[in-house]
Design a protein around this motif. Sequence first.
Motif, PDB file in Angstrom:
ATOM      1  N   ASP A  64       5.786  -5.097  -1.779  1.00 19.70           N
ATOM      2  CA  ASP A  64       6.458  -4.711  -0.544  1.00 19.70           C
ATOM      3  C   ASP A  64       6.015  -3.303  -0.150  1.00 19.70           C
ATOM      4  O   ASP A  64       6.134  -2.358  -0.932  1.00 19.70           O
ATOM      5  N   GLY A  65       5.474  -3.171   1.057  1.00 18.51           N
ATOM      6  CA  GLY A  65       4.998  -1.867   1.523  1.00 18.51           C
ATOM      7  C   GLY A  65       3.644  -1.459   0.994  1.00 18.51           C
ATOM      8  O   GLY A  65       3.197  -0.330   1.251  1.00 18.51           O
ATOM      9  N   MET A  66       2.960  -2.358   0.263  1.00 13.18           N
ATOM     10  CA  MET A  66       1.737  -2.005  -0.458  1.00 13.18           C
ATOM     11  C   MET A  66       0.497  -2.160   0.424  1.00 13.18           C
ATOM     12  O   MET A  66      -0.166  -3.193   0.425  1.00 13.18           O
ATOM     13  N   GLY A  67       0.196  -1.100   1.177  1.00 12.44           N
ATOM     14  CA  GLY A  67      -1.035  -1.084   1.953  1.00 12.44           C
ATOM     15  C   GLY A  67      -2.225  -0.696   1.094  1.00 12.44           C
ATOM     16  O   GLY A  67      -2.112  -0.514  -0.122  1.00 12.44           O
ATOM     17  N   THR A  68      -3.369  -0.539   1.736  1.00 10.21           N
ATOM     18  CA  THR A  68      -4.571  -0.199   0.972  1.00 10.21           C
ATOM     19  C   THR A  68      -4.461   1.192   0.344  1.00 10.21           C
ATOM     20  O   THR A  68      -4.982   1.425  -0.744  1.00 10.21           O
ATOM     21  N   ALA A  69      -3.772   2.125   1.012  1.00 15.66           N
ATOM     22  CA  ALA A  69      -3.641   3.470   0.440  1.00 15.66           C
ATOM     23  C   ALA A  69      -2.789   3.447  -0.823  1.00 15.66           C
ATOM     24  O   ALA A  69      -3.060   4.191  -1.775  1.00 15.66           O
TER      25      ALA A  69
END
Length: 515
Positions: A64-69
Amino acid sequence: MKENKISRRSFLKFGAAASAAGMMAAAPVAANAAQPDADAAADEENCLLGLFQKPKYIFLFIGDGMGTAQIQSARFYKGTVDNNGAVTEADLSFTGFPTVGSVTTYDSTSFCPDSASTATSIATGHKTESGVINMCPWTRDVPYETIAEKLHAQKGYKVGIISSVNIDHATPAAFYAHQKTRKNYYQIGVELANSSFEYFAGGEFQKVNGDGTGPNNHEVAAQAGYNVVTTQAGAAALTAGAGKTLIIAENLADGKAMNYAMDAAAGEWQLTDYVKKGIELLDNPKGFFLMTESGKIDWACHANDAAASIHDVLEMSNAVQAAVEFQQKHPNETLILVTADHETGGMAIGYKTTNYDTFLTNLTHQKMSYAKFDSTYVQNYIANKTPFEVAMQDVKANFGLTLPSDPDAANAGKLLLTDYEVQNLRTAYERTLKVGSASQKDMSQQDYELYGTYIPFSMAICHTINHKSGMDHTTYAHTGAMVNVYANGVGAEKFGGVFDNTEIFHKLADLTKVK
């Protein structure tokens, strides 16, 4: 646009069927063999042809909320920490998967969506409004059936749902519940019990007692035939054949969720342990679908706590590794997907004052999450009106940030505070003692930009160590950034390229041939 997607998908299915029919014409014995039913015939055909094999075991991991950054910061952190500060990237269990796709996450309401709508897109293939779980947008009067429900009802798969946050939170709920608002927590818990899914594990229900006039969510689940387990020892004792099971983590933290990975005590069960137990309880000849959410990546990024996010991504990598080890035993029957519902916090690797450098080893000095610092220290500061300099001794011990007046200042290195940083921390501390946290409507624009709705002192600490490490955030909410999907195993090739998050459902439905 949607019509093009449907026609393209239908075209591919038609082409596949025609190809299979042509090949079966050349194999009349196999084609004319008696089959108990249409599904069994299709399954045997696929086996004989080696085409379009259906995954028997499906793992879906949602950070959850885990973008590439968030992923890259965890890779960079682990790489540099493991190599004495060298600029080295580490691998996570899923970053080497053979297929990687990029997914859009917007919903019917916004390009910066929420977890209810984005998880609905993944689970059902439909867009809806932010805050709505598996109901059509605007009128909210038509429920959508989820991939988990379809696999359970049509194919006999056992189903498991795991979350490191509340088990009735938006993302896990989107695989078994149908509500006009994600805030219908008690009703979501009732739907959990009525789902008949075989395995649930995670944090406590948010409104476990409802309005107090009926049985609590634990009792509702027990009445529906679930083993309701609330201790780690009880969870460890469960074995295959235990029946329908609901595990509520024994050690609960902020929001009645599981602890952040960096706050967990030695031996305390984390996401990986619940995945392993899920595999043990779900494994069966017909197959299973296991959705696992690492929900506190999102919570950490809402609070701009880069270190807490990094450690929860690393723990999620460990949980995926448990699935990889299962896949190694069932290489021709398993599909593993790792994705996110959206990106949270607008995380960036790089900051103004560090220019072209990062100093991620600074984050090793952070010993606990912002939430644990709040509960362990800040509440006492507020109650006792603790002097700023005294509080800063705890900050030094738990974050490494050191005042210029401290006796150890000469040894503080890059964590030595500048006068500007000291003043920012002092201002945040004074607001903490006077006001504490506040809602956005009760704050000035300046204060909200500085602290969000969190404890000002804790936010100032997180921002300071982030900036000294070369990290930053743009928001306390979600962003519209695309997220990745990593795929490995049977059907993984379908998940490459750029597509919308609704296609995750459709690709799974095509693979498993659910209607």
